[in-house]
Design a protein around this motif. Structure first.
Motif, short mmCIF file in Angstrom:
data_model
loop_
_atom_site.label_atom_id
_atom_site.label_comp_id
_atom_site.label_asym_id
_atom_site.label_seq_id
_atom_site.Cartn_x
_atom_site.Cartn_y
_atom_site.Cartn_z
N ASP A 88 -7.43 4.15 -5.25
CA ASP A 88 -8.51 4.80 -4.51
C ASP A 88 -9.08 5.95 -5.33
O ASP A 88 -8.34 6.82 -5.80
N THR A 135 -9.25 -0.35 1.27
CA THR A 135 -8.02 -0.50 2.07
C THR A 135 -8.28 -1.39 3.27
O THR A 135 -7.47 -2.27 3.59
N SER A 188 -12.48 4.11 -0.71
CA SER A 188 -11.47 4.08 0.36
C SER A 188 -11.64 2.89 1.28
O SER A 188 -10.68 2.44 1.92
N LEU A 206 0.84 -1.19 0.00
CA LEU A 206 0.00 0.00 0.00
C LEU A 206 0.88 1.24 0.00
O LEU A 206 1.70 1.44 0.91
N THR A 223 -3.39 4.33 -2.15
CA THR A 223 -4.41 4.84 -1.23
C THR A 223 -4.78 6.28 -1.58
O THR A 223 -4.18 6.91 -2.45
N PHE A 280 1.30 5.14 0.54
CA PHE A 280 0.53 6.03 1.41
C PHE A 280 0.96 7.49 1.37
O PHE A 280 0.50 8.30 2.18
N HIS A 312 -1.73 -1.24 -4.03
CA HIS A 312 -2.90 -0.37 -3.86
C HIS A 312 -2.43 1.04 -3.60
O HIS A 312 -1.64 1.29 -2.68
N CYS A 356 -0.10 -6.87 5.03
CA CYS A 356 0.25 -5.91 3.98
C CYS A 356 1.52 -5.16 4.38
O CYS A 356 1.93 -5.15 5.54
N ILE A 392 -5.47 5.24 8.46
CA ILE A 392 -5.97 4.06 7.74
C ILE A 392 -6.04 2.84 8.64
O ILE A 392 -7.01 2.07 8.60
#
Length: 391
Positions: free
Chosen positions: A95, A194, A191, A30, A68, A32, A66, A203, A236
């Motif tokens: 996202d 996530t 969102s 992820l 975010t 961020f 992913h 993750c 998150i």
């Protein structure tokens, strides 16, 4: 696990994330913070190399990425990166609330930086900061990933954006077409996706740049328009482990204070160098003072990853700086107090190393100086060159 750079960036987040993905199965990587300006180098055991920008650094191992809502997504740059990777769009989710970086943002970013002349801040020239700035000043007009699903809404927002920057050199319809194609290619999710990923398996959160460049905690104005600490992750995921990454020597790409800089060190950089926007790639002795500050303002770390341990034998002059001539501790100011950060930067620009040492055991010495155990040691570019010490 969250991977954050405790320096000015370039400490080896990509190779650490790749090693974590090789260590055990990961549901996803992820991203961020940051955007297409990331440059995370990964070299696999069979010699394959890629410099990751928006795709996560576990991609070569088939780990999904992913992006975010805290990332700045550049569809044009993403298309180029995807092509170099064999178009692994099946491994990507984005996202819908993430901001979009456009050619107008990039152009404005570069014009602004060029106008600074000799006082340039060292931008990457990718428009990430300009995207953030525009969104803060015009939140309702800022293009977001979800807008690509509506060509009419996208065209309206791009028209407002083009007029705001008074930049009509980029054909509006061409950009709308390209971004609409992006929306037809990638999987855009809410969102809440996530949370689903975090429930489905372990993750890795992959950060961009470094804590010493943080928009609120770095040495203003030589900073990024991005939160590089763990703060975004806390919004998150309430429970995660914090892994801080440092090199055995401190580096800085571009302008700004760098107390331990030493150009005489024999530390050639294979994947970093001067570029027209950031400027020179600078090297110096391990800066325990600055890294302690990074840990403090980031809210602490659970463990450390130390990279570039293989350089110690060929660079006998390399040392650890444990204090400056202005003290052992950098005093953090109130959050979002940029006047304090600018004064701090001015003080550091004049500071010099005071106490240094050359330890026999660098990992133990760094662990002691930074007050955290070492989780990962890196002696080379691939996951095979990594050693897990604890945990």
């Amino acid at each position: 696990m969250a991977v954050v750079d405790l320096g000015y960036g370039d400490a080896g987040k990509g190779t650490v994330v790749d090693a974590l993905c090789a260590e055990r199965p990961r549901r996803a990587v992820l991203r961020f913070n940051g955007g297409a300006q990331a440059a995370h180098n990964v070299i696999t055991e069979d010699g394959r190399h890629h410099t990751f920008a928006q795709f996560g650094s576990g991609t070569l191992r088939g780990v999904p990425t992913h992006l975010t809502r805290f990332t700045v997504v550049d569809p044009l740059a993403l298309a180029g990166e995807a092509a170099a990777l064999g178009n692994p769009f099946h491994l990507l989710t984005v996202d819908g609330d993430a901001l979009l970086a456009t050619p107008w943002h990039r152009g404005a970013n570069r014009r602004r930086e060029l106008a600074r002349g000799d006082s340039r801040h060292g931008s990457c020239g990718m428009g990430v900061g300009e995207t953030m700035s525009y969104a803060l000043s015009r939140p309702d007009d800022a293009p977001r990933v979800g807008d690509v699903l509506s060509p009419t809404r996208l065209r309206r927002k791009f028209g407002v954006l083009r007029d705001f920057y008074d930049d009509h050199d980029v054909p509006l319809e061409d950009v709308v077409e390209a971004f609409t194609a992006f929306g037809e290619t990638v999987r855009i999710v809410p969102s809440s996706f996530t949370d689903r990923l975090l429930r489905e398996g372990p993750c890795v959160f992959e950060g961009a740049q470094g804590v010493l460049l943080d928009e609120w905690r770095g040495w203003h104005p030589y900073t990024t328009w991005s939160t590089t600490t763990f703060d975004n992750i806390q919004k998150i995921c309430p429970d995660f482990s914090r892994l801080g990454v440092v090199r055995t020597y401190t580096t800085r790409h571009g302008a700004g204070p760098f107390v331990t800089e030493d150009p005489s060190l024999d530390l050639p950089e294979r994947h970093n160098g001067r570029d027209p926007w950031q400027g020179a790639f600078r090297v110096g002795h391990f800066d325990a003072v600055a890294h302690r500050y990074a840990i403090e303002v980031a809210g602490g770390v659970d463990a450390l990853a130390i990279t570039h341990l293989d350089v110690l034998e060929r660079c006998p002059g390399l040392r650890i700086c444990t204090s400056y001539d202005i003290g052992r501790r950098i005093e953090p100011g109130p959050w979002k107090d940029l006047d304090h950060q600018e004064r701090l930067g001015a003080a550091l620009a004049a500071a010099r190393p005071a106490e240094t040492c050359r330890p026999d055991d660098w990992c133990d010495a760094i662990s002691t100086e930074l007050g955290a155990p070492v989780y990962l040691e890196s002696y080379g570019p691939s996951a095979a060159d990594k050693k897990i010490r604890c945990g």
